[in-house]
Write a protein that holds these residues in place. Structure first.
Motif: not given
Ligand code: SF4
Length: 336
Positions: A224, A226, A259, A262, A284, A293
């Motif tokens: 994942e 962000y 970036e 999270g 998303k 995300h």
């Protein structure tokens, strides 16, 4: 009737009528195979038509700029395919003709064994079996094979089996028949066994294993990431930069990206010298093995802020001239 004859007969009756199947022009076939590598047919068809209209032959594609090819590709994702397509067009033009052997086709950029077999069999009638997810499924069920898909052992076993089933001629029809059969008849969920012309000899059906075949190898973990994007606006201009190599979306243009892990991005100090407005939060975006995300912000200022190297200020009205990743498109949808 043998397995092979059944597939060929089924293909004649139920095979999909797709525009690139009405030709044996290797350029048209190649283009369709590259587009369909990671794209569903419904979406890919429109792109294939668009490419054939803008670049009707390999010479016109080779003569285009990479930026133009990327722009036409926009929305399809996996942009390395477009860059390879463009590079391969130049290889073909340098060769003087489209290669007509498996080795020759395989030597083109962006072409692996699967695509070489597909192009070779469809455009030139070469006896080379394709083994995609559909083919794995049909063979695994019909012959009751439980070797996990995604392993080297499965690639060897299924590849050899598919090759042994190829008819002496019509290899292209057989390959396309297998793919269509997997896509329309022997589907991943709820295959149409009741109307299946192979049901009498199907091992999975006989042994009640239709649901459990094919066996899949556990996939790699999903990462994942962000992203916080800041769209800068200063006197009718905005700043974008080309994404560097070594990461997703190489060569596409995007606004300032922060970036983070999270929690929260590290906001540059200059964001206090203008108006920062959230455009959309919590977007998303799912890619293969990655979930992104993203939060989108608009920053309006009267003075150009200091930006990292590589940024270019352009009129907002000129954004159409730059190939962009899907996330940037979504941000622009919010903005305009
Ligand atoms: S009988 Fe069912 S599982 Fe077997 S090949 Fe036909 S559709 Fe697939």
């Amino acid at each position: 009737m043998t397995f092979t004859e059944t597939i060929l007969k089924w293909y004649e009756a139920y095979g999909r009528d797709l525009p690139w199947r009405r030709t044996r022009d290797p350029y048209a076939v190649w283009l369709s195979e590259i587009i369909l590598q990671q794209t569903r047919i419904a979406q890919g068809t429109a792109y294939w038509e668009r490419f054939m209209e803008r670049f009707p032959d390999v010479q016109s594609l080779a003569a285009a700029s990479e930026d133009e090819v990327l722009r036409l590709w926009e929305g399809l994702g996996y942009y390395s395919r477009a860059r390879n397509l463009h590079a391969a067009a130049r290889q073909i033009v340098a060769l003087g003709t489209f290669p007509d052997t498996l080795e020759g086709i395989r030597a083109l950029k962006g072409i692996g064994d699967y695509t070489a077999a597909a192009i070779g069999s469809i455009a030139f009638g070469l006896r080379a079996a394709v083994v995609d997810g559909n083919v794995y499924r049909v063979l695994s069920r019909h012959f009751g094979i439980d070797t996990p898909i995604g392993t080297t052992a499965a690639a060897k076993q299924f590849g050899a089996l598919a090759q042994s089933l190829l008819p002496p001629d019509r290899a292209g029809d057989f390959n396309q028949g297998m793919m269509d059969f997997g896509a329309l008849q022997c589907t991943p969920r709820s295959p149409a066994c009741l109307t299946c012309p192979l049901s009498a000899s199907c091992r999975a059906l006989e042994s009640g294993r239709v649901e459990s075949l094919p066996v899949k190898k556990a996939g790699p973990a999903v990462t994942e990431r962000y992203f916080t994007y800041i769209y800068l606006r200063c006197g009718g201009e905005t700043a974008i930069r080309k994404r560097p190599s070594g990461d997703i979306w190489q060569g596409l243009w995007e606004p300032l990206l922060l970036e983070h892990d999270g929690t929260a991005p590290e906001w540059p100090a200059w964001t206090s010298e203008g108006t920062l407005t959230p455009l959309r939060l919590g977007v998303k975006h799912v890619l293969t093995h990655r979930i992104l995300h993203a939060d989108f912000y608009l920053f309006v200022t009267g003075k150009r802020p200091p930006l990292p190297e590589g940024f270019r200020w352009i009129p907002e009205s000129g954004l159409d001239n730059y190939a962009k990743p899907r996330l940037f498109e979504l941000l622009l949808d919010e903005l305009f």
